[in-house]
Write an enzyme that holds these catalytic residues in place. Structure first.
Site, PDB file in Angstrom:
ATOM      1  N   CYS A  64       0.819  -1.221   0.000  1.00  0.00           N
ATOM      2  CA  CYS A  64       0.000   0.000   0.000  1.00  0.00           C
ATOM      3  C   CYS A  64       0.849   1.266   0.000  1.00  0.00           C
ATOM      4  O   CYS A  64       0.449   2.287  -0.561  1.00  0.00           O
ATOM      5  CB  CYS A  64      -0.907   0.021   1.226  1.00  0.00           C
ATOM      6  SG  CYS A  64      -1.807  -1.501   1.540  1.00  0.00           S
ATOM      7  N   CYS A 137      -2.584   3.208   3.124  1.00  0.00           N
ATOM      8  CA  CYS A 137      -3.465   2.116   3.551  1.00  0.00           C
ATOM      9  C   CYS A 137      -4.410   2.562   4.652  1.00  0.00           C
ATOM     10  O   CYS A 137      -4.348   3.686   5.133  1.00  0.00           O
ATOM     11  CB  CYS A 137      -2.682   0.864   3.920  1.00  0.00           C
ATOM     12  SG  CYS A 137      -1.504   1.049   5.234  1.00  0.00           S
ATOM     13  N   CYS A 214      -5.347  -2.120  -1.488  1.00  0.00           N
ATOM     14  CA  CYS A 214      -6.275  -3.166  -1.927  1.00  0.00           C
ATOM     15  C   CYS A 214      -7.289  -2.595  -2.914  1.00  0.00           C
ATOM     16  O   CYS A 214      -7.855  -1.528  -2.707  1.00  0.00           O
ATOM     17  CB  CYS A 214      -6.980  -3.768  -0.723  1.00  0.00           C
ATOM     18  SG  CYS A 214      -5.834  -4.522   0.456  1.00  0.00           S
ATOM     19  N   SER A 491     -13.645  -5.436   7.845  1.00  0.00           N
ATOM     20  CA  SER A 491     -12.804  -4.924   6.773  1.00  0.00           C
ATOM     21  C   SER A 491     -13.672  -4.299   5.699  1.00  0.00           C
ATOM     22  O   SER A 491     -14.832  -4.684   5.500  1.00  0.00           O
ATOM     23  CB  SER A 491     -11.987  -6.070   6.177  1.00  0.00           C
ATOM     24  OG  SER A 491     -11.481  -5.728   4.913  1.00  0.00           O
TER      25      SER A 491
END
Length: 575
Positions: A64, A137, A214, A491
Site C-alpha cells: 500500500c 493504507c 487493496c 474490513s
C-alpha cells in the site's frame, strides 16, 4: 487626493505565508535553529520561504505504501517550484492485510491515533507552516486527515493509489481476476472442501501484483474517495492506480497547491465544514463504500470541531442511491472507476441531482462546483457507475441501525443484502477465534446469528476487523445464510450479512454483553432496526449479574488506549 485602486489593494493585509516558521528562522536568538536548518540544506535565501511538512507513511511492510517515497519527492519538487521549502518526515503505518486474524489486529485502529498524534507532534514542534500528507493504507488515510483537521493549517492530502487486480490461473484451467479478499474467502472454501489447496496457492500468488492499496472499494479506496469529496485532495486524484505516472503529476501539483493555500490564507477547517462532510458521506453512500468510513469520518469531524453524528449518515443515506457496481459486493475495482473518469464522475452526477453541495471550498482554492466544471467529467457509464435513474439500490450502501441490541447505533453494509429482514438464533462467542473454531468444526449452520463480542474499542481492545471470519463464512457457502454481529469492525472487503460497531460495546455493559446462545435476533434493514427478541425483564436480570472482564493489556500503547477511547458511535476517538 482620491484613493486609487492600487493604494486600496496595498492597504489590504495579505496572509502571512510564514505564520509559524518565523519562530525558528527570524531573529538573533534563533541562530542555533538556523544552524540546524543549514545542516539539512537551507541557505540564506530559504529562510524567507514557508516551510512545508511532507509527512509520509512510507514503509516496506506493505504494498500500500511502497510508492510514497517516489511521490514525496514529486511533492517536494512542487513545493520548491511554488516558492516554499519542503521538509519531509515519516510516520508509522500498519498493514491490516498482514495483521488480520491474530493478535496484531488489536493494534490496527490505534495506529490511526498514533499517526495523527505523531504528525501533530512534528508539525507543532518544528513550527512548520503547512503540510502535504501522504498515505496508502486503511488507517493512515484517516490518521493524516485527522492531523490536518486538528492542526488547522494549510494542508493537502495525497493518496498513494490502488493496486491493479491480479489474475489467478486455477486448476480447472480457468483464469480469475482476484484481489486480496479472494484469499480470505479461498481459505474458508478450502477448509470446507470446496476448493483445492493448489487453487488457494494460485490465488495467494496473484492477489498483489505490485504496489498500491487493496483494489476494490475497500477502506483505503473509500477513504481516498471521501478525501476527494471533502475537498482535501486534488480533484481526480483518488482513482488512478499507484503505478500510474499521473500520480507524480498529482504529487507535484499537491506541493504547489499547499503553498498557494498559504498565500490565500486557506486552512483545513475552511475546507472541512459540515457541508463538506455531508458531501463525503454522499459519495461513500453512492459508492457502497466501507463501513469503516463511518468511524473515520466521525473521527475527522471531531478533530475539525464539526458536529457530525450517526443521524447524519442515516439522513443522507436515505436519499442518496447506491450507484457503484464495485467490489466487494459488485464486479469492478478502483481501476475500473478510473477508466470511466474517476470520482469526479460520481460527484458530478450527485451534484446535478442536488445531492452534493457545490459551494464547498477545496484545496484548489475553488469550490466543488467550479472544480467539476473545469474537469467536465463524463456521465456515468452505466456499468461501473449507474445513472441515478437506474441505481443498484434506491438508498445508500451503508445503513445505520438502532434497536434493543444497539441503543447507540450499529452499522451494516446494506449494499450486499438481498432481503431486508433476517431473523436467526444467537450463537455467542467471546472473541473471533472461538467463532473461527466453530466454523471450522462445522457447528455454525444456516440460520445462525453469530455474535462476536468483547471486540469493541475498549473491550478488544482496538476494535479488530473481522475479515478472517467473514471471509471464511463466505468461502464455506454460508454468506447469505448466516448473520454476523459484533461490537468490533469489519474490513472494507467484507461481504455477507454483517453488522458491526454495535454500541454500547460489551465491556461497557451494552446489551450485546447479555446475549446467550438460543436468543432470537431480528435485523430489519428497511426499517433500520436491530432487536433481540428476549423479554426485557429477563434481560434486566442478566444485566444485574454482569461483571466486565479485566483489561487484556496492562502495559503499552493499548493499555493507554483503553483509558482514552470512546464509543464507536462517536468515531472511537481518544479524548
Amino acid at each position: 487626493m482620491p484613493t486609487t485602486d492600487s493604494a486600496r489593494a496595498a492597504d489590504i493585509k495579505q496572509p502571512d505565508i510564514k505564520p509559524r516558521s518565523r519562530d525558528v528562522t527570524d531573529g538573533l536568538e534563533k541562530a542555533a535553529a538556523r544552524g540546524m536548518l543549514r545542516a539539512v540544506g537551507m541557505g540564506d535565501e530559504d529562510f524567507a520561504k514557508p516551510q512545508i511538512g511532507v509527512a509520509s507513511s512510507w514503509n516496506e511492510i506493505t504494498p500500500c505504501n511502497l510508492s510514497l517515497d517516489r511521490l514525496a519527492k514529486a511533492v517536494k519538487e512542487g513545493v520548491f517550484a511554488a516558492g516554499g521549502y519542503p521538509l519531509e518526515f515519516g510516520t508509522i503505518s500498519v498493514s491490516d492485510g498482514i495483521s488480520m486474524g491474530h493478535e496484531g489486529m488489536h493494534f490496527s485502529l490505534v495506529s490511526r491515533e498514533v499517526i495523527a498524534d505523531s504528525v501533530e507532534t512534528v508539525m507543532q514542534a518544528e513550527r512548520l507552516d503547512g503540510s502535504v500528507l501522504l498515505a496508502g493504507c486503511d488507517k493512515s488515510l484517516p490518521g493524516m486527515l485527522m492531523a490536518a483537521a486538528r492542526l488547522d493549517l494549510a494542508s493537502v492530502f495525497l493518496y498513494a493509489g490502488s493496486i491493479l487486480p491480479g489474475v489467478a490461473k486455477l486448476s480447472d484451467g480457468s483464469e480469475r481476476e482476484v484481489t486480496i479478499i479472494d484469499a480470505f474467502e479461498a481459505v474458508g472454501a478450502c477448509a470446507r472442501g470446496l476448493m483445492p489447496r493448489e487453487d488457494v496457492d494460485a490465488i495467494e500468488r496473484a492477489i498483489c501484483p505490485g504496489e498500491g492499496a487493496c483494489g476494490g472499494m475497500y477502506t483505503a479506496n473509500t477513504m481516498a474517495s471521501a478525501a476527494e469529496a471533502l475537498g482535501m485532495s486534488l480533484p481526480g486524484s483518488a482513482a488512478p492506480p499507484a503505478t500510474d505516472r499521473r500520480r507524480d503529476g498529482f504529487a507535484r501539483r499537491s506541493g504547489q497547491a499547499v503553498v498557494e493555500l498559504l498565500r490565500r490564507g486557506i486552512t483545513a477547517r475552511d475546507i472541512l465544514t459540515k457541508e463538506a462532510f455531508e458531501n463525503a458521506i454522499a459519495v461513500v453512500m453512492a459508492f457502497g463504500g466501507s463501513t469503516n468510513a463511518v468511524l473515520h469520518l466521525l473521527a475527522i469531524a471531531h478533530e475539525a470541531d464539526v458536529a457530525l453524528s450517526l443521524d447524519d449518515f442515516s439522513r443522507i443515506g436515505s436519499k442518496v442511491p447506491h450507484l457503484a457496481d464495485v467490489k466487494p459486493f459488485g464486479r469492478h475495482v478502483m481501476t475500473d472507476v478510473d477508466h470511466i473518469g474517476g470520482v469526479p464522475v460520481m460527484m458530478k452526477a450527485l451534484l446535478d441531482a442536488g445531492l452534493l453541495n457545490g459551494d464547498c471550498l477545496t484545496v484548489t482554492g475553488a469550490t466543488v462546483a467550479q472544480n467539476l466544471a473545469a474537469i467536465a467529467p463524463p456521465d456515468p457509464d452505466g456499468k461501473v457507475l449507474r445513472a441515478l435513474s437506474d441505481p443498484l439500490h434506491p438508498t445508500g450502501g451503508i445503513t445505520i441501525l438502532r434497536g434493543s441490541l444497539a441503543p447507540e447505533g450499529a452499522v451494516v453494509k446494506s449494499a450486499g443484502f438481498d432481503s431486508d429482514v433476517f431473523e436467526g438464533t444467537a450463537r455467542v462467542f467471546d472473541g473471533e477465534r472461538a467463532a473461527l473454531d466453530a466454523l471450522e468444526d462445522g457447528t455454525i449452520t444456516k440460520g445462525d446469528a453469530v455474535v462476536i463480542r468483547y471486540e469493541g474499542p475498549k473491550g478488544g481492545p482496538g476494535m479488530r476487523e473481522m475479515l478472517a471470519i467473514t471471509g471464511a463464512i463466505k468461502g464455506a457457502g454460508l454468506g447469505k445464510d448466516v448473520l454476523l454481529l459484533t461490537d468490533g469492525r469489519f474490513s472494507g472487503g467484507t461481504t455477507g450479512l454483517c453488522v458491526g460497531h454495535i454500541a454500547p460495546e460489551a465491556v461497557d455493559a451494552g446489551p450485546i454483553a447479555f446475549l446467550r446462545d438460543g436468543d432470537r435476533i431480528r435485523l430489519d434493514v428497511a426499517n433500520r432496526v436491530l432487536d433481540v427478541l428476549v423479554d426485557p425483564a429477563e434481560f434486566d436480570s442478566r444485566r444485574t449479574a454482569f461483571t466486565p472482564p479485566p483489561p487484556r493489556y496492562k502495559t503499552g500503547v493499548l493499555a493507554k488506549y483503553v483509558k482514552l477511547v470512546g464509543s464507536a458511535a462517536i468515531g472511537a476517538v481518544c479524548g
